[in-house]
Scaffold this active site. Structure first.
Site, PDB file in Angstrom:
ATOM      1  N   GLY A 178     -55.909  50.615 -30.128  1.00  0.00           N
ATOM      2  CA  GLY A 178     -56.431  49.277 -30.376  1.00  0.00           C
ATOM      3  C   GLY A 178     -57.867  49.316 -30.847  1.00  0.00           C
ATOM      4  O   GLY A 178     -58.503  50.367 -30.894  1.00  0.00           O
ATOM      5  N   GLY A 243     -48.667  54.521 -31.907  1.00  0.00           N
ATOM      6  CA  GLY A 243     -47.522  55.366 -32.218  1.00  0.00           C
ATOM      7  C   GLY A 243     -47.767  56.197 -33.456  1.00  0.00           C
ATOM      8  O   GLY A 243     -48.889  56.367 -33.919  1.00  0.00           O
ATOM      9  N   GLY A 267     -57.764  56.884 -27.391  1.00  0.00           N
ATOM     10  CA  GLY A 267     -57.751  56.993 -25.946  1.00  0.00           C
ATOM     11  C   GLY A 267     -56.889  58.135 -25.444  1.00  0.00           C
ATOM     12  O   GLY A 267     -56.646  59.115 -26.156  1.00  0.00           O
ATOM     13  N   ASN A 268     -56.372  57.993 -24.224  1.00  0.00           N
ATOM     14  CA  ASN A 268     -55.601  59.064 -23.592  1.00  0.00           C
ATOM     15  C   ASN A 268     -54.381  59.466 -24.407  1.00  0.00           C
ATOM     16  O   ASN A 268     -54.131  60.652 -24.652  1.00  0.00           O
ATOM     17  CB  ASN A 268     -55.163  58.633 -22.194  1.00  0.00           C
ATOM     18  CG  ASN A 268     -56.259  58.828 -21.157  1.00  0.00           C
ATOM     19  OD1 ASN A 268     -57.282  59.435 -21.446  1.00  0.00           O
ATOM     20  ND2 ASN A 268     -56.044  58.315 -19.971  1.00  0.00           N
ATOM     21  N   THR A 296     -62.024  54.314 -25.533  1.00  0.00           N
ATOM     22  CA  THR A 296     -61.301  53.433 -24.625  1.00  0.00           C
ATOM     23  C   THR A 296     -62.265  52.409 -24.066  1.00  0.00           C
ATOM     24  O   THR A 296     -63.213  52.762 -23.361  1.00  0.00           O
ATOM     25  CB  THR A 296     -60.610  54.204 -23.488  1.00  0.00           C
ATOM     26  OG1 THR A 296     -60.195  53.276 -22.463  1.00  0.00           O
ATOM     27  CG2 THR A 296     -61.522  55.251 -22.881  1.00  0.00           C
ATOM     28  N   ILE A 297     -62.033  51.175 -24.385  1.00  0.00           N
ATOM     29  CA  ILE A 297     -62.913  50.102 -23.938  1.00  0.00           C
ATOM     30  C   ILE A 297     -62.865  49.962 -22.422  1.00  0.00           C
ATOM     31  O   ILE A 297     -63.811  49.469 -21.799  1.00  0.00           O
ATOM     32  CB  ILE A 297     -62.523  48.784 -24.649  1.00  0.00           C
ATOM     33  CG1 ILE A 297     -63.694  47.802 -24.666  1.00  0.00           C
ATOM     34  CG2 ILE A 297     -61.278  48.175 -24.014  1.00  0.00           C
ATOM     35  CD1 ILE A 297     -63.463  46.595 -25.562  1.00  0.00           C
ATOM     36  N   ASP A 298     -61.762  50.434 -21.808  1.00  0.00           N
ATOM     37  CA  ASP A 298     -61.596  50.316 -20.357  1.00  0.00           C
ATOM     38  C   ASP A 298     -62.455  51.311 -19.579  1.00  0.00           C
ATOM     39  O   ASP A 298     -62.529  51.226 -18.353  1.00  0.00           O
ATOM     40  CB  ASP A 298     -60.129  50.545 -19.967  1.00  0.00           C
ATOM     41  CG  ASP A 298     -59.210  49.446 -20.469  1.00  0.00           C
ATOM     42  OD1 ASP A 298     -59.727  48.427 -20.963  1.00  0.00           O
ATOM     43  OD2 ASP A 298     -57.983  49.607 -20.375  1.00  0.00           O
ATOM     44  N   MET A 450     -61.616  38.596 -28.648  1.00  0.00           N
ATOM     45  CA  MET A 450     -62.970  38.313 -29.112  1.00  0.00           C
ATOM     46  C   MET A 450     -63.896  39.486 -28.769  1.00  0.00           C
ATOM     47  O   MET A 450     -64.757  39.858 -29.548  1.00  0.00           O
ATOM     48  CB  MET A 450     -63.486  37.027 -28.462  1.00  0.00           C
ATOM     49  CG  MET A 450     -62.741  35.785 -28.873  1.00  0.00           C
ATOM     50  SD  MET A 450     -63.304  34.320 -27.992  1.00  0.00           S
ATOM     51  CE  MET A 450     -64.977  34.189 -28.604  1.00  0.00           C
ATOM     52  N   ARG A 452     -62.974  42.728 -28.211  1.00  0.00           N
ATOM     53  CA  ARG A 452     -62.600  43.957 -28.934  1.00  0.00           C
ATOM     54  C   ARG A 452     -63.140  43.991 -30.357  1.00  0.00           C
ATOM     55  O   ARG A 452     -63.380  45.067 -30.905  1.00  0.00           O
ATOM     56  CB  ARG A 452     -61.073  44.087 -29.002  1.00  0.00           C
ATOM     57  CG  ARG A 452     -60.389  44.261 -27.678  1.00  0.00           C
ATOM     58  CD  ARG A 452     -58.965  44.710 -27.817  1.00  0.00           C
ATOM     59  NE  ARG A 452     -58.300  44.350 -29.050  1.00  0.00           N
ATOM     60  CZ  ARG A 452     -57.182  44.919 -29.488  1.00  0.00           C
ATOM     61  NH1 ARG A 452     -56.628  45.878 -28.783  1.00  0.00           N
ATOM     62  NH2 ARG A 452     -56.615  44.541 -30.611  1.00  0.00           N
TER      63      ARG A 452
END
Length: 526
Positions: A178, A243, A267-268, A296-298, A450, A452
């Site tokens: 993302g 994917g 990310g992962n 990764t934004i998380d 918004m 991201r």
């Protein structure tokens, strides 16, 4: 391997929730002595799980642990496959101030008096706190006595000798997953640093791993002129997707295109794909460097202080929280609910709540809570309405999934599609106050897309700059199958498998979570 995600899952552990399993040990390839949190209404206490694979009665266990750790964190290098690979003096020298000449007529520039290079034996300490007890807040101990064991990882940066001739390099950049603030910043500095080394052939692969197989997607030529101002906008210049095709097809595409440096931003799951690509290239004895940059934004990548986009997300979340506060504070019995990103990890919700000072309840995936009951969230909301007249709730998207009906749906990356906990809390809150006959004005805000899409803030901009530069330095140094991260304020290289086994999570017994609870004043909702 039918798809990339299938190939990844069959070769490398994909991110998973570790709430029901011990964390991987930083050594011996098994488990770590870590306090497991058992939540009661009034307290949190530690329970030690013994790792049976470590014999602490062995007087030499500490040195064995360190040797095993060094083996696991030894980063892959081209010389593992090509022991006779030759080097040249680095073409990266800031004393030159001008790009390397196109024809290298006078040989490769070298300035041995410039002391800006990193020695291959430089290391960074992974853990810096010596816990004296396993019951200390946030303690991570190897043995029951919390013995201090030094754990060193490889320092990132430019090397004096490099393994690729710049004129023979074709470098590619791909962004997967993302959107995240800072993607364009990383792309920009990978390109700029490659050009300083003297690389002329740089391309972008459009729309993630999909761009390797979709014949309708042409690679994008990149240069400093192309990327000069892309950091002023959010999103990704190259586009993103989830994917992708089988690993073998991606490596076939690398061969066909003549790509010998690949920079993977993701990310992962994306990193698991990069590791699979790296292994396939080694299997085919291809002289290719595969380097990951964690996106990764998380903020849920293991062992790293933070990942790019996280600071920006926390900053942008303030707007949503402040809006919820104003709505709630301005209404009679107002309640504002804000849902933020965080599938497995509640770092954004926790830090945003701390930063705002306006949140009364913070809910994260790592800490179980009940909505109903005498100690539930709804009862506490009633108390807040009675005492304060308004309330603000901040909830991470992965929190409280046990309260929602489970679905079998997955996205293109293989992630389970979560139910909307924010909408559920909104509906249950309205229902609860209606049933007890108390008027409540409930407002719900979901700023996910918004947040991201914005450009990186100053803090993330610096992080992205250094990550992009160090990705190129790592590739030219001959490393492959690595990722770059910031560890105890220093930049380091990690072997990819060590950071993708599962998501990093908020430790409910950490000082940071305790600080959040102190700020919100919330009780345990169980």
């Amino acid at each position: 391997m039918d798809t990339l995600s299938h190939a990844i899952s069959s070769g490398v552990a994909l991110p998973r929730s570790s709430r029901s399993s011990p964390l991987l040990c930083h050594g011996f390839g098994s488990l770590i002595f870590r306090t497991r949190r058992t939540h009661t209404r009034s307290r949190v206490f530690a329970e030690i799980r013994r790792d049976q694979s470590i014999d602490f009665n062995d007087p030499d266990w500490k040195s064995k642990f360190q040797r095993n750790f060094e083996e696991r964190f030894n980063i892959p290098h081209l010389t593992d496959v090509f022991p006779d690979a030759s080097t040249i003096p680095s073409t990266f020298c800031l004393k030159m101030r001008t790009p390397v000449s196109e024809d290298f007529a006078d040989g490769y520039p070298s300035d041995e008096e410039w002391h800006g290079y990193i020695n291959n034996n430089d290391r960074v300490l992974l853990k810096v706190i010596h816990f004296s007890s396993p019951t200390s807040a946030g303690a991570e101990c190897i043995d029951p006595n919390c013995t201090w064991v030094e754990q060193w990882v490889h320092r990132a940066g430019p090397r004096e000798k490099i393994y690729f001739k710049p004129e023979e390099v074709k470098a590619a950049i791909v962004t997967c997953g993302g959107l995240c603030p800072g993607l364009n910043d990383v792309i920009r500095h990978i390109v700029i640093t490659l050009e300083i080394y003297g690389v002329k052939n740089i391309v972008g692969i459009p729309f993630g791993y999909r761009g390797f197989s979709d014949k309708g997607l042409a690679e994008m030529p990149l240069s400093r002129k192309v990327v000069q101002n892309i950091h002023l906008s959010g999103g990704s210049l190259l586009g993103v997707s989830r994917g992708g095709p089988p690993v073998s097809e991606i490596v076939d595409s690398l061969e066909e295109r003549g790509i010998n440096m690949l920079f993977v931003l993701g990310g992962n799951g994306t990193h698991a794909g990069a590791h699979a690509i790296h292994n396939e290239c080694r299997k085919r004895k291809m002289r290719v460097a595969i380097v990951g940059v964690p996106k990764t934004i998380d903020n849920d990548i293991l062992m790293m202080d933070k990942t790019f986009g996280f600071d920006t997300a926390v900053e942008e979340a303030q707007r949503a929280i402040n809006s919820a506060y104003i709505e709630a504070h301005s209404a009679y019995h107002g309640i504002g609910i804000v849902k933020l990103m965080g599938r497995s990890s509640g770092f954004i919700a926790m830090h945003a709540s701390l930063a705002s000072g306006q949140v009364d309840i913070c809910l994260i995936p790592e800490v179980h809570f009940n909505l109903h009951g005498p100690h539930g969230v709804l009862r506490h909301l009633k108390h807040l309405i009675e005492t304060k007249g308004s309330a603000v709730v901040c909830v991470a998207e992965g929190a409280g999934q046990d309260l929602l009906q489970k679905t079998n749906a997955t996205d293109a990356s293989g992630n389970i599609v979560f139910g909307d906990i924010g909408v559920h809390i909104q509906q249950e809150t309205k229902k609860y106050f209606r049933e007890i006959g108390v008027p409540a004005d409930v407002k719900y805000i979901d700023p996910t897309y918004m947040i991201r899409a914005v450009r990186a803030n100053a803090s993330d901009g610096i992080l992205c700059t250094v990550l992009g530069q160090n990705a190129v330095h790592g590739a030219f140094a001959g490393y492959s199958g690595i990722t770059i991260g910031i560890c105890n304020t220093h930049y380091v290289y990690f072997p990819i498998p060590e950071v993708i086994s599962h998501p990093r999570e908020v430790d409910p017994n950490s000082r940071m979570w305790h600080r959040c609870l102190t700020s919100t004043g919330q009780p345990d909702f169980i």
